[in-house]
Design a protein around this motif. Structure first.
Motif, PDB file in Angstrom:
ATOM      1  N   THR A 120       0.817  -1.206   0.000  1.00 56.44           N
ATOM      2  CA  THR A 120       0.000   0.000   0.000  1.00 56.44           C
ATOM      3  C   THR A 120       0.853   1.259   0.000  1.00 56.44           C
ATOM      4  OG1 THR A 120      -0.158  -0.157   2.402  1.00 56.44           O
ATOM      5  CG2 THR A 120      -1.962  -1.081   1.143  1.00 56.44           C
ATOM      6  N   VAL A 121       2.160   1.111   0.280  1.00 48.09           N
ATOM      7  CA  VAL A 121       3.081   2.249   0.313  1.00 48.09           C
ATOM      8  C   VAL A 121       4.306   1.914  -0.528  1.00 48.09           C
ATOM      9  CG1 VAL A 121       4.540   3.680   1.788  1.00 48.09           C
ATOM     10  CG2 VAL A 121       2.332   2.903   2.633  1.00 48.09           C
ATOM     11  N   GLY A 160      13.887   4.823  -2.273  1.00 47.61           N
ATOM     12  CA  GLY A 160      15.155   5.066  -1.597  1.00 47.61           C
ATOM     13  C   GLY A 160      15.153   4.418  -0.226  1.00 47.61           C
ATOM     14  N   ILE A 161      16.138   3.594   0.039  1.00 49.43           N
ATOM     15  CA  ILE A 161      16.184   2.863   1.302  1.00 49.43           C
ATOM     16  C   ILE A 161      17.446   3.250   2.072  1.00 49.43           C
ATOM     17  CG2 ILE A 161      17.248   0.777   0.390  1.00 49.43           C
ATOM     18  CD1 ILE A 161      14.360   0.863   2.881  1.00 49.43           C
ATOM     19  N   GLY A 162      17.726   4.540   2.082  1.00 44.13           N
ATOM     20  CA  GLY A 162      18.819   5.049   2.910  1.00 44.13           C
ATOM     21  C   GLY A 162      18.395   5.031   4.375  1.00 44.13           C
ATOM     22  N   ARG A 163      19.053   5.824   5.198  1.00 43.88           N
ATOM     23  CA  ARG A 163      18.740   5.837   6.631  1.00 43.88           C
ATOM     24  C   ARG A 163      17.274   6.173   6.904  1.00 43.88           C
ATOM     25  NH1 ARG A 163      22.861   9.480   9.794  1.00 43.88           N
ATOM     26  NH2 ARG A 163      23.057  10.258   7.695  1.00 43.88           N
ATOM     27  N   PHE A 164      16.780   7.227   6.274  1.00 48.69           N
ATOM     28  CA  PHE A 164      15.403   7.638   6.505  1.00 48.69           C
ATOM     29  C   PHE A 164      14.413   6.633   5.930  1.00 48.69           C
ATOM     30  CE2 PHE A 164      11.556  10.086   5.498  1.00 48.69           C
ATOM     31  CZ  PHE A 164      11.250  10.536   6.773  1.00 48.69           C
ATOM     32  N   GLY A 165      14.686   6.134   4.731  1.00 46.21           N
ATOM     33  CA  GLY A 165      13.811   5.137   4.123  1.00 46.21           C
ATOM     34  C   GLY A 165      13.718   3.873   4.949  1.00 46.21           C
ATOM     35  N   GLN A 166      14.838   3.463   5.555  1.00 45.54           N
ATOM     36  CA  GLN A 166      14.837   2.286   6.422  1.00 45.54           C
ATOM     37  C   GLN A 166      13.977   2.506   7.652  1.00 45.54           C
ATOM     38  OE1 GLN A 166      18.853   1.152   7.362  1.00 45.54           O
ATOM     39  NE2 GLN A 166      19.401   0.827   5.225  1.00 45.54           N
ATOM     40  N   MET A 167      14.065   3.707   8.240  1.00 43.72           N
ATOM     41  CA  MET A 167      13.250   4.003   9.427  1.00 43.72           C
ATOM     42  C   MET A 167      11.763   3.993   9.082  1.00 43.72           C
ATOM     43  SD  MET A 167      15.417   6.834  11.598  1.00 43.72           S
ATOM     44  CE  MET A 167      15.114   8.132  10.419  1.00 43.72           C
ATOM     45  N   VAL A 168      11.410   4.616   7.972  1.00 44.06           N
ATOM     46  CA  VAL A 168      10.011   4.652   7.550  1.00 44.06           C
ATOM     47  C   VAL A 168       9.517   3.243   7.247  1.00 44.06           C
ATOM     48  CG1 VAL A 168       8.446   5.444   5.731  1.00 44.06           C
ATOM     49  CG2 VAL A 168      10.131   7.010   6.694  1.00 44.06           C
ATOM     50  N   ASN A 169      10.313   2.463   6.528  1.00 45.71           N
ATOM     51  CA  ASN A 169       9.931   1.098   6.192  1.00 45.71           C
ATOM     52  C   ASN A 169       9.741   0.263   7.455  1.00 45.71           C
ATOM     53  OD1 ASN A 169       9.412  -1.025   4.260  1.00 45.71           O
ATOM     54  ND2 ASN A 169      11.393  -1.863   4.851  1.00 45.71           N
ATOM     55  N   VAL A 171       6.212  -1.502   8.451  1.00 47.09           N
ATOM     56  CA  VAL A 171       6.155  -2.964   8.515  1.00 47.09           C
ATOM     57  C   VAL A 171       5.768  -3.431   9.917  1.00 47.09           C
ATOM     58  CG1 VAL A 171       7.557  -5.069   8.338  1.00 47.09           C
ATOM     59  CG2 VAL A 171       7.692  -3.326   6.565  1.00 47.09           C
ATOM     60  N   THR A 172       6.295  -2.780  10.945  1.00 48.22           N
ATOM     61  CA  THR A 172       5.935  -3.178  12.311  1.00 48.22           C
ATOM     62  C   THR A 172       4.480  -2.872  12.633  1.00 48.22           C
ATOM     63  OG1 THR A 172       6.779  -1.101  13.202  1.00 48.22           O
ATOM     64  CG2 THR A 172       8.259  -2.998  13.254  1.00 48.22           C
ATOM     65  N   ASN A 173       3.854  -2.006  11.857  1.00 46.28           N
ATOM     66  CA  ASN A 173       2.440  -1.703  12.025  1.00 46.28           C
ATOM     67  C   ASN A 173       1.580  -2.421  10.989  1.00 46.28           C
ATOM     68  OD1 ASN A 173       2.112   0.312  14.288  1.00 46.28           O
ATOM     69  ND2 ASN A 173       3.793   1.218  13.127  1.00 46.28           N
ATOM     70  N   ASN A 174       2.118  -3.521  10.437  1.00 46.25           N
ATOM     71  CA  ASN A 174       1.404  -4.393   9.491  1.00 46.25           C
ATOM     72  C   ASN A 174       0.932  -3.677   8.235  1.00 46.25           C
ATOM     73  OD1 ASN A 174       1.696  -6.721  11.120  1.00 46.25           O
ATOM     74  ND2 ASN A 174       0.031  -5.992  12.416  1.00 46.25           N
ATOM     75  N   ILE A 175       1.735  -2.748   7.757  1.00 47.94           N
ATOM     76  CA  ILE A 175       1.448  -2.057   6.500  1.00 47.94           C
ATOM     77  C   ILE A 175       2.453  -2.564   5.478  1.00 47.94           C
ATOM     78  CG2 ILE A 175       1.366   0.168   5.317  1.00 47.94           C
ATOM     79  CD1 ILE A 175       0.652   1.392   8.062  1.00 47.94           C
ATOM     80  N   LYS A 176       1.954  -3.110   4.384  1.00 52.12           N
ATOM     81  CA  LYS A 176       2.836  -3.665   3.350  1.00 52.12           C
ATOM     82  C   LYS A 176       3.474  -2.537   2.553  1.00 52.12           C
ATOM     83  CE  LYS A 176       0.520  -8.035   2.934  1.00 52.12           C
ATOM     84  NZ  LYS A 176       0.282  -9.149   2.077  1.00 52.12           N
ATOM     85  N   THR A 177       4.774  -2.723   2.269  1.00 53.31           N
ATOM     86  CA  THR A 177       5.517  -1.714   1.527  1.00 53.31           C
ATOM     87  C   THR A 177       6.197  -2.337   0.313  1.00 53.31           C
ATOM     88  OG1 THR A 177       7.537  -2.063   2.804  1.00 53.31           O
ATOM     89  CG2 THR A 177       6.020  -0.394   3.630  1.00 53.31           C
TER      90      THR A 177
END
Length: 57
Positions: A21-22, A26-35, A39-45
């Protein structure tokens, strides 16, 4: 013809089989935190990044 325009240098198109759904571009530092938060809130990325090594299944 410049090297970047030759047909043999064009990468193959990626095939996307994952759904989410999201989309995180970019999976840098900020992207990793957002991901991690999503994911921990059961939202698929779906994660996109230039570096294949950064993106894991």
């Amino acid at each position: 013809m410049p090297r970047y325009e030759k047909s043999e240098n064009k990468p193959e198109a990626d095939e996307f089989t994952k759904r989410g759904t999201v989309i995180i571009a970019g999976i840098g530092r900020f992207g990793q935190m957002v991901n991690h938060f999503l994911v921990t809130n059961n939202i698929k990325t779906v994660v996109l990044d230039q570096s294949v090594d950064q993106v894991a299944d």
